[in-house]
Design a protein around this motif. Structure first.
Motif, short mmCIF file in Angstrom:
data_model
loop_
_atom_site.label_atom_id
_atom_site.label_comp_id
_atom_site.label_asym_id
_atom_site.label_seq_id
_atom_site.Cartn_x
_atom_site.Cartn_y
_atom_site.Cartn_z
N THR A 1 9.05 25.75 -124.94
CA THR A 1 10.28 25.69 -125.51
C THR A 1 10.30 27.15 -125.85
N PRO B 1 9.32 20.50 -128.52
CA PRO B 1 9.80 20.03 -127.19
C PRO B 1 10.96 19.28 -126.86
N PHE C 1 5.94 21.25 -117.64
CA PHE C 1 6.43 21.39 -118.75
C PHE C 1 7.00 22.42 -118.90
N ALA C 2 8.11 22.80 -119.05
CA ALA C 2 8.90 24.01 -119.65
C ALA C 2 8.11 24.22 -121.08
N GLY D 1 3.07 18.92 -133.19
CA GLY D 1 3.69 18.06 -132.25
C GLY D 1 4.36 19.47 -131.84
N CYS D 2 4.60 20.45 -132.02
CA CYS D 2 6.07 22.20 -130.98
C CYS D 2 4.43 21.85 -130.34
N GLY D 3 3.15 21.81 -129.73
CA GLY D 3 2.63 22.56 -129.03
C GLY D 3 2.23 23.57 -128.85
N LYS D 4 0.83 23.83 -130.39
CA LYS D 4 0.67 25.18 -130.36
C LYS D 4 -0.62 25.21 -129.40
N THR D 5 -0.71 24.27 -129.23
CA THR D 5 -2.49 23.96 -128.00
C THR D 5 -1.94 24.86 -127.19
N GLN E 1 8.06 28.25 -128.07
CA GLN E 1 7.04 28.80 -127.59
C GLN E 1 6.66 29.88 -127.16
N ARG F 1 11.92 14.76 -127.27
CA ARG F 1 11.08 13.44 -128.04
C ARG F 1 11.90 12.30 -128.95
N ASP G 1 -4.59 12.75 -129.55
CA ASP G 1 -3.13 13.05 -129.07
C ASP G 1 -3.20 11.76 -128.40
N ARG H 1 4.25 11.10 -129.76
CA ARG H 1 3.94 11.94 -129.19
C ARG H 1 4.57 11.50 -127.55
P1 ADP Z 1 -0.13 20.56 -132.02
O1 ADP Z 1 1.53 21.73 -132.38
O2 ADP Z 1 0.71 19.39 -133.20
O3 ADP Z 1 -1.25 20.47 -131.78
P2 ADP Z 1 -0.19 19.67 -129.18
O4 ADP Z 1 -0.45 21.45 -128.53
O5 ADP Z 1 -0.82 18.72 -128.92
O6 ADP Z 1 0.74 20.18 -130.43
O7 ADP Z 1 1.43 19.56 -128.25
C1 ADP Z 1 1.36 17.83 -128.25
C2 ADP Z 1 2.19 17.11 -127.06
O8 ADP Z 1 3.32 17.95 -126.45
C3 ADP Z 1 0.67 17.34 -126.04
O9 ADP Z 1 0.69 16.71 -125.38
C4 ADP Z 1 1.63 18.49 -125.30
O10 ADP Z 1 0.89 18.75 -123.36
C5 ADP Z 1 3.00 18.68 -125.39
N1 ADP Z 1 3.66 19.47 -125.05
C6 ADP Z 1 3.56 21.12 -125.88
N2 ADP Z 1 4.86 21.88 -124.95
C7 ADP Z 1 5.72 20.83 -124.53
C8 ADP Z 1 6.37 20.85 -123.93
N3 ADP Z 1 7.04 22.81 -123.97
N4 ADP Z 1 7.60 20.43 -123.38
C9 ADP Z 1 6.93 19.28 -123.40
N5 ADP Z 1 5.76 18.75 -123.76
C10 ADP Z 1 4.96 19.57 -124.72
#
Ligand code: ADP
Ligand code: MG
Length: 690
Positions: free
Chosen positions: A269, A451, A266-267, A298-302, A272, A454, A556, A585
């Motif tokens: 955001t 992202p 994915f790209a 779900g904002c993609g912190k990991t 991010q 959703r 997840d 998700r």
């Molecule tokens: P959280 O912020 O709650 O820890 P996660 O890092 O677990 O969120 O990310 C949630 C889901 O979104 C994961 O499956 C991750 O791979 C996905 N994800 C993260 N960044 C993006 C993005 N920019 N576009 C699409 N999906 C993304």
């Protein structure tokens, strides 16, 4: 001026024995006594007409004894009826002496203080305090409300009152100084310290008790302000000190990060990317980063954290990722492995449950540097864990760690005078002004964007009398190839009881839904068992996962699109929002059913409505602030602050901008006062050498 460190033994009547009892309340110095506020107040400033009494009142009354009646039953009892012309009241005694009975004889005038309760025939007081008075020359009533202090065995209210009286005198004569300069206080409309303390300890009779109990008087607010200021200052000083420390410069050539981005499906955001850049620039400095990244579920912190990890590794250093619970740490391990293994990086795993040879192997990898990345729980920071070159510590779900733990971790990571960078990640949305005060030792980055693609979770509240319908929805969803969570909540603190309740629910659901594969996870399962069941759910080998709130964070499974939460009224909004974040998700429309138990209180109804109306964690936090009683959103568990004595971060949040401003002024113009304020309000060694 004498500093705040005047010991309690300086007061008249305080010997070693009393000092020891005071210590049990955390009172060592005279100022501790002054900042030990009353729990509540009694009003002995007026004599109340008996006819106006209501059950539950605590009041002074005065009347003539009309009847004194000794009842001999299985248990002897003495009843005295008094009347003041406006009404009659029974005094009931279970313990009494002949002398007492002789005093309260018919015709005597008596003044009593006690709590009014509903008796069999009339209102009564059980064992009131009483004294005879001469109706022609009545004794005066108290001049101020009577404070009732939190106390301990062997320490009477009378003695606390006597000591606070002495301490108040020391405050009035300047022995206990007011550290807030008048030019700072005056524009805020707050009184000087001595006046504020006198009011809080001895409120004048004309105060409104409801306002007093709510902490709304300027005198009380003055103390609130001072306490918030002291805590804020302490964090600011910690931060300044941390910025003076040395840290490894983590520049890196970007090779690993480029490789990662090429593999991302994915790209990123814009949010991010912005936060990744903020981290990258911090990590290149030779002072330790102290940054908190906040972002909704779900904002993609990991993936943001993975970027920081790779930057450290590129620069030849190690990074560790620590989570507060085993389950969350396992999720991180799996996620990090997913991203890092293809890049040729090994992820070491360390938790309390990793023992023996496996643990030794992990320790060896960390010490030699063959493992560049480690994921785990607190076990990562046990004494025998050594790192080859630790450059970055990532802590997830900050709200479970306090400022002390944060500092302890930093000290542990210190190597040859250099401190690792710290990144703290949290999904608990905290309004910015609160965060700036509660985490003033940290810089703040916010990922304020989800992202794309959703679909928001549709949230429905319904009573548990419609449980059968809910079960049918599970049947339909899972029959169609989706998966579902069923979350059991229980008020009981005991984890054992929670697990038991979840077991019963799982058994019942398995019976009602024989065609589905039902599994159960809770905190008491063995780690391996829990991991196996989670893995099966993730792999689609299980349709319905019954769980306690252990799945609140980190889990997840994109194919799971239905969540049932039992008794949502028992949980806070932030926690419900976290739980709900487990669905929605994937790209499928998801549903969250809040199955409440009727009748709902007005407030519970309003809170569930917030959840139905919004999917935005920050908006939910804002509404939560409006709806909830103080202190719940940011219980001490959730803040970087230690226990507050008088202030309440949520109730008193309107002060926060002024607190920050006052802190600037004090640090610039009166640094000695700033230090004195910290010593007064924030106990603990770590601030000792500020
Ligand atoms: P959280 O912020 O709650 O820890 P996660 O890092 O677990 O969120 O990310 C949630 C889901 O979104 C994961 O499956 C991750 O791979 C996905 N994800 C993260 N960044 C993006 C993005 N920019 N576009 C699409 N999906 C993304
Ligand atoms: Mg996460």
């Amino acid at each position: 001026m004498i500093d705040a460190a005047l010991p309690v033994t300086a007061l008249k009547g305080v010997g070693p024995r009393l000092a020891e009892r005071l210590q049990r309340l955390g009172i060592h110095h005279v100022h501790d006594l002054l900042f030990h506020p009353p729990l509540r107040y009694q009003d002995r400033t007026r004599v109340v007409p008996i006819g106006g009494l209501r059950p539950g009142d605590e009041a002074v009354v005065q009347g003539r004894v009309e009847l004194s009646d000794l009842q001999r039953g299985r248990r002897a009892m003495w009843l005295v009826r008094i009347s003041d012309g406006s009404g009659a009241l029974t005094l009931r005694f279970f313990h009494f002496s002949a002398a007492m009975r002789a005093t309260l004889a018919r015709g005597a005038t008596v003044r009593c203080f006690g709590e009014v309760r509903r008796g069999a025939a009339a209102l009564e007081m059980v064992h009131p305090e009483f004294r005879l008075v001469d109706p022609e020359a009545p004794v005066p009533v108290e001049a101020a409300l009577t404070p009732i202090y939190p106390t301990t065995e062997g320490l009477s209210q009378q003695s606390l009152r006597n000591l606070t009286e002495q301490a108040l005198a020391l405050c009035s004569d300047g022995t206990i100084p007011d550290w807030l300069p008048t030019p700072l206080l005056a524009p805020l409309g707050l009184p000087p310290l001595a006046e504020a303390l006198r009011f809080v300890h001895r409120p004048p009779p004309e105060v409104e008790r409801a306002r007093l109990q709510a902490g709304a008087y300027p005198a009380q607010q003055r103390l609130v302000f001072e306490e918030l200021l002291a805590h804020h200052l302490s964090l600011r000083i910690l931060r300044a000190r941390a910025h003076r420390h040395q840290a490894p410069v983590l520049r890196g050539d970007g090779a690993l990060r480029t490789a990662l981005q090429q593999r991302l499906p994915f790209a990123l955001t814009a949010a991010q990317q912005r936060v990744i850049a903020e981290l990258a620039s911090d990590l290149q400095r030779d002072h330790p980063m102290q940054r908190m990244v906040q972002g909704d579920v779900g904002c993609g912190k990991t993936v943001v954290a993975v970027h920081a990890v790779l930057q450290a590794v590129e620069a030849g250093y190690q990074a560790v990722v620590m989570a507060p619970t085993e389950l969350l740490a396992e999720q991180h391990r799996d996620n990090f492995q997913l991203w890092l293994t293809p890049l040729g990086l090994e992820v070491a795993w360390l938790s309390g449950r990793v023992k023996g040879r496996r643990r030794e192997a992990a320790l060896a990898q960390l010490a030699s540097g063959t493992a560049r990345v480690a994921v785990g729980t607190h076990a990562l920071f046990q004494d025998d864990v050594r790192f080859h070159a630790l450059g970055l510590v990532i802590i997830d779900e900050q709200h479970r760690f306090g400022v002390h733990q944060r500092l302890a971790l930093r000290e542990k990571g210190c190597h040859q005078g250099r401190y690792p960078h710290q990144l703290i990640m949290t999904a608990t949305p905290i309004p910015r002004s609160l965060a700036m005060t509660a985490y003033a030792d940290l810089d703040l980055s916010v990922i304020d964007e989800l992202p794309p693609g959703r679909t928001p979770v549709e949230t429905v509240a319904l009573p548990d009398s419609r449980r059968d319908e809910v079960v049918e929805r599970v049947r339909a969803a899972c029959g169609g190839g989706r998966q579902a969570y069923w979350v059991c909540t229980l008020i009981e603190e005991s984890e054992a009881l929670q697990c038991q309740a979840a077991e019963q629910t799982a058994a019942l659901l398995a019976e009602q839904l024989p065609e589905l594969r039902v599994a159960l996870v809770h905190g008491r399962l063995k780690a391996s068992e829990k991991a196996a069941r989670m893995a099966a759910f993730k792999a689609g080998d299980c349709d319905l996962l019954v769980a306690t709130t252990v799945i609140e964070v980190g889990v997840d499974v994109p194919n799971a699109s239905l969540m049932i939460i039992e008794n949502p009224e028992r949980l806070g909004l932030a926690q419900l929002h976290q739980l709900r974040g487990r669905v929605g998700r994937g790209s499928r429309a998801s549903v969250c059913l809040l199955m409440y138990h009727s009748p709902l209180s007005e407030n519970a109804r309003a809170r569930l409505a917030v959840l139905r109306e919004s999917n935005d964690g920050f908006e939910i936090a804002r509404r939560d602030l409006e709806l909830r009683g103080p202190g719940e959103l940011l219980g001490t568990r959730q803040t970087g602050l230690q226990q507050l004595r008088i202030a309440d971060l949520v109730r008193d949040r309107d002060w926060l901008p002024q607190v920050a401003q006052a802190a600037d002024g004090l640090l610039r113009d009166h640094p000695a006062s700033a230090r004195a304020l910290i010593r007064r309000w924030v106990p603990g060694e770590i601030y000792g050498d500020v």
